[in-house]
Enzyme design. Structure first.
Site, PDB file in Angstrom:
ATOM      1  N   ARG A 265       0.914  -1.178   0.026  1.00 37.81           N
ATOM      2  CA  ARG A 265      -0.112   0.118   0.005  1.00 37.81           C
ATOM      3  C   ARG A 265       0.767   1.290  -0.013  1.00 37.81           C
ATOM      4  O   ARG A 265       1.692   1.388   0.912  1.00 37.81           O
ATOM      5  CB  ARG A 265      -0.946  -0.075   1.268  1.00 37.81           C
ATOM      6  N   HIS A 269      -3.402   4.227   4.912  1.00 34.41           N
ATOM      7  CA  HIS A 269      -4.699   3.284   5.121  1.00 34.41           C
ATOM      8  C   HIS A 269      -5.671   3.944   4.763  1.00 34.41           C
ATOM      9  O   HIS A 269      -6.531   3.352   3.634  1.00 34.41           O
ATOM     10  CB  HIS A 269      -4.616   2.841   6.470  1.00 34.41           C
ATOM     11  N   TYR A 278       4.401   4.939  11.440  1.00 33.03           N
ATOM     12  CA  TYR A 278       4.874   3.609  11.896  1.00 33.03           C
ATOM     13  C   TYR A 278       5.426   3.132  10.756  1.00 33.03           C
ATOM     14  O   TYR A 278       5.931   1.890  10.731  1.00 33.03           O
ATOM     15  CB  TYR A 278       3.642   2.766  11.881  1.00 33.03           C
TER      16      TYR A 278
HETATM   17  C1  TPP Z   1     -13.851  -6.234  12.575  1.00 33.81           C
HETATM   18  C2  TPP Z   1     -13.010  -5.083  12.289  1.00 33.81           C
HETATM   19  N1  TPP Z   1     -11.952  -4.597  13.233  1.00 33.81           N
HETATM   20  C3  TPP Z   1     -11.315  -3.566  13.079  1.00 33.81           C
HETATM   21  C4  TPP Z   1     -11.753  -2.844  12.045  1.00 33.81           C
HETATM   22  C5  TPP Z   1     -10.952  -1.515  11.687  1.00 33.81           C
HETATM   23  N2  TPP Z   1     -10.015  -1.590  10.280  1.00 33.81           N
HETATM   24  C6  TPP Z   1     -10.409  -1.185   9.374  1.00 33.81           C
HETATM   25  S1  TPP Z   1      -9.251  -1.526   8.150  1.00 33.81           S
HETATM   26  C7  TPP Z   1      -8.197  -2.315   9.309  1.00 33.81           C
HETATM   27  C8  TPP Z   1      -6.890  -2.893   8.842  1.00 33.81           C
HETATM   28  C9  TPP Z   1      -7.086  -3.942   7.861  1.00 33.81           C
HETATM   29  O1  TPP Z   1      -6.181  -4.345   7.439  1.00 33.81           O
HETATM   30  P1  TPP Z   1      -5.881  -5.731   6.168  1.00 33.81           P
HETATM   31  O2  TPP Z   1      -6.935  -6.577   6.370  1.00 33.81           O
HETATM   32  O3  TPP Z   1      -4.303  -5.937   6.049  1.00 33.81           O
HETATM   33  O4  TPP Z   1      -6.353  -4.716   4.852  1.00 33.81           O
HETATM   34  P2  TPP Z   1      -5.806  -3.384   4.252  1.00 33.81           P
HETATM   35  O5  TPP Z   1      -6.589  -2.378   4.801  1.00 33.81           O
HETATM   36  O6  TPP Z   1      -4.503  -3.513   4.502  1.00 33.81           O
HETATM   37  O7  TPP Z   1      -6.317  -3.469   2.560  1.00 33.81           O
HETATM   38  C10 TPP Z   1      -8.817  -2.263  10.502  1.00 33.81           C
HETATM   39  C11 TPP Z   1      -8.074  -2.637  11.790  1.00 33.81           C
HETATM   40  C12 TPP Z   1     -12.558  -3.242  11.137  1.00 33.81           C
HETATM   41  N3  TPP Z   1     -12.950  -2.663  10.029  1.00 33.81           N
HETATM   42  N4  TPP Z   1     -13.464  -4.426  11.197  1.00 33.81           N
END
Ligand code: TPP
Lengths: 373, 336
Positions: A265, A269, A278
């Protein structure tokens, strides 16, 4: 120490991922992927390039619109265009996709209208695209939940005997969720025709992938009895080929497949995130040199399939699409307020019907006051 | 018309729904060969095959989440949660996905799921096997929440739940699984009142006693005991606890001027609180006394040997009748 113990290099390395294009854009053979690339039809190659460029442009526009106060939030996908476009192009129109919130390229490749990219992030609707036309479930915010939906949908395909598959897209962080493990269990038990595409972009907000896993994510699936592949997520051809392999397995009744697309990425985020807290600039710089679009462009030029004129033409098309996205966004009409109470239930609901009537009357009171004024 | 237990009535209801509509599927733990831990799905695997009676891995979120996917595909999944206390791992899928997908897609995706939950206490069960989680679901818009109170009700309401295009959480009082009643499996569903309506199970003039599920039988016992002491109680079986049929409830309270709500679930922020508040809003000027709640205590479900102290019994209801009638404790204990 309450930090995850050091992870073997294996989990983090990029170079063991299957690829057919080097970061320098040179075509190299790969015994597993090559059979799925056939003669590399020039029309397809140009379409892959075009959709990646368009995705990047829509993504930049989304980012800008958020900064200008037009969108509440935007989750950038810059850097992940190859996995999104490559895998989606390997699917049939009838295949059903269950995406996460970052899959702008998948939405694009499925043929979204300009307004369908932004209205959800603007807060006009929960789901802005036509899920029937795009054959895509709403973008999922609850991390990992939709891996199960794709699995259940695939179980339905099985029962219907249809020549279709289901696909779930999620990130590396999602693999820590119980729902993803449960999806692996269910899909393996029933040999459901589903493909899991894990875009390992190295980060789950600020948590690096080594907080999620001690082994390469692709190494987990075999423990569930599911074949997997670790593929270079910045190589659009590799992503295309891997999905064709996985799709064929599903169609032949050989069950689920797990693809780990190793990517990065490039941006924050979301527009609410500050990645400088970070991760260091050197890391971003390293990945910059693996850019999926530059890599593919170099390859296409070397093949004589792309020249300056074609590049300019695609860039112009991208600008036109971005302008249409902007116009749709800025010109959006918010629905009448009383409609917040609509579409909660498919069938009449006495409690909500009364609540809606009361609220409509309440709102009408303001209209009368305005008329008198 | 035949006499059958509530468990058999549910079985008959599932069978007829599956015969009528090939899209109806069952998913759950142990529901196939074993016929479910309460044998509710007994015989259905043999009749309909493993593609429609699906023995699942032991993962509640997995069961619920795959049912969502099947519903996307046009199927009408009926999910069995083995016991009330095991629905929590599926809670996220129920409240975030099942309940909201219709709204999130503005009607483009329907979730005609039925979530069957063997429910409540009174059977001396082990920990986590006697819970009353209905308020969690009632608080979630997008779900309908139904409670059966006898075999006939279970048969009819379950058929209606499966036929509904909305997701329905369907509570089956396990205390009543073996209780018998008359069920006409040939009845025409079109002639039945819709599942959103309450029913007055006993007419009365002094007090309205609102309840649902296994507590309906206890409320009726209380009404009989009170009658002997000259107090006339109207008993309402809500059947649907979301939405509540306030037309029926308020008509009764306006007549009697007194209201008591009773349920097994804990009091705080429970269904009783909601109903009492609504009665206060809608019937304030008709009330002769403050509405009362007779509920489980605000405690985790107690060990089986003590559950009699938790579940609201006849005497606790009668004590509440004394309070709304503004009379000394004369009723409580009178039944003994
Ligand atoms: C069940 C849940 N816990 C926490 C969140 C908050 N949250 C949104 S995106 C994210 C990170 C997700 O990371 P990843 O699965 O690696 O996907 P990326 O964002 O890197 O595409 C978090 C912790 C959420 N949306 N759903």
């Amino acid at each position: 120490m309450l930090t995850p113990a050091a992870v073997p290099d294996l989990a983090l390395s990029v170079d063991d991922a299957a690829r057919v294009l080097t970061p320098e854009g040179e075509r190299i053979p790969d015994p597993t992927l090559d059979p799925w690339l056939g003669s590399l039809d020039p029309g397809l190659l140009r379409a892959l390039y075009r959709d990646m460029v368009l995705t990047r442009r829509v993504d930049a526009e989304g980012f800008a619109l958020q900064r200008q106060g037009q969108l509440g939030l935007w989750p950038p996908c810059r850097g992940q265009e190859a996995v999104q476009i490559g895998t989606t192009h390997a699917l049939a129109a009838a295949d059903m996709i269950f995406p996460s919130y970052r899959e702008t390229g998948v939405v694009l490749a499925r043929g979204a209208r300009p307004d369908e990219f932004v209205m959800a992030w603007r807060g006009e609707a929960h789901t802005a695209y036509d899920i029937q036309r795009l054959r895509m479930a709403p973008m999922q915010v609850i991390i990992g939940a939709h891996a199960l939906h794709a699995t259940g949908y695939a179980m339905g395909i099985q029962r219907d005997g249809a020549d279709e598959i289901a696909v779930a897209y999620f990130g590396d962080g999602a693999t820590s969720q119980g729902d993803v493990s449960e999806a692996l269990v269910f899909s393996a038990s029933y040999q459901a025709p589903v493909v899991f595409v894990c875009s390992n972009n190295q980060w789950a907000i600020s948590e690096p992938v080594d907080v999620q896993s001690r082994v390469p994510l692709a190494a987990r699936a075999p423990g569930f009895g599911i074949p997997s592949m670790r593929v270079d997520g910045n190589d659009v051809l590799a992503c295309y080929a891997a999905m064709r392999w996985a799709r064929e397995r599903a169609r032949r009744g050989e069950g689920p497949t797990f693809l780990e697309a190793v990517t990065y990425r490039m941006g924050p985020h979301t527009t609410a995130d500050d990645p400088t807290r970070y991760r260091d600039a050197a890391e971003v710089e390293r990945w910059q040199r693996r850019d999926p679009i530059t890599r593919f462009e170099t390859y296409l030029r070397a093949q004589g399939l792309l020249d300056d004129d074609a590049v300019a033409e695609v860039a112009a098309a991208a600008d036109t699409l971005a302008a249409a996205v902007r116009a749709a966004c800025v010109g959006a009409q918010t629905r009448p307020g009383v409609e917040v109470l609509d579409d909660v239930y498919a069938e009449p609901h006495t409690g909500l019907a009364e609540e809606r009537r009361e609220y409509a009357e309440y709102l009408a009171g303001f209209a009368e006051t305005e008329e008198r004024a | 018309m035949s006499t059958m237990t509530l468990a058999r009535a549910v079985n008959a209801s599932l069978r007829s729904a599956m015969m009528d509509d090939p899209r109806v599927l069952l998913l759950g733990e142990d529901i196939g060969k074993l016929g479910g831990v309460f044998r509710v799905t007994d015989g259905l695997l043999d009749q309909f095959g493993a593609a429609r009676v699906i023995d699942t891995p032991l993962a509640e979120s997995g069961i619920m989440g795959t049912a969502v996917g099947l519903a996307y595909r046009g199927y009408r999944p009926v999910v069995e949660i083995q016991f009330d206390g095991f629905v929590y791992p599926a809670f996220d899928q129920i409240v975030c996905q099942v309940a909201k997908l219709y709204y999130r897609t503005r009607g483009a995706v329907r979730m005609p799921l039925t979530i069957r939950i063997p429910w409540g206490g009174g059977i001396g069960a082990a920990e986590h096997h006697s819970e009353s989680p209905e308020a969690y679901f009632v608080h979630t818009a997008g779900l309908r929440v139904i409670a059966a109170s006898d075999p006939r009700e279970a048969y009819v309401l379950l058929r209606q739940a499966i036929a509904s295009d909305d997701p329905v959480v369907f509570f089956e009082p396990k205390r009543l699984y073996h209780s018998k009643g008359e069920v006409d499996t040939d009845l025409d569903l079109a002639d039945e009142p819709p599942m959103g309506l309450a029913r007055v199970v006993r007419d009365g003039t002094d007090v309205t006693l609102v309840t649902y599920g296994a507590q309906v039988a206890i409320a009726l016992d209380a009404a009989v005991a009170a009658e002997d002491e000259g107090v006339s109680i109207e008993v309402i079986d809500l059947r649907s606890i979301s939405p509540v049929d306030y037309r029926t409830v308020t008509a009764s309270v306006r007549k009697t001027g007194r209201a008591i709500v009773t349920h097994e679930a804990a009091r705080e922020a429970g269904v009783g609180a909601e109903i009492v508040a609504s009665i206060a809003e809608r019937c304030f000027e008709y009330l002769e006394a403050a509405p009362q709640r007779v509920t489980g205590h605000d405690i985790p479900y107690p060990p089986a040997k003590l559950e009699g102290h938790h579940l609201p019994d006849l005497d606790r209801i009668l004590a509440a009748v004394d309070r709304v009638m503004d009379r000394p404790h004369t009723l409580a204990g009178a039944a003994q």
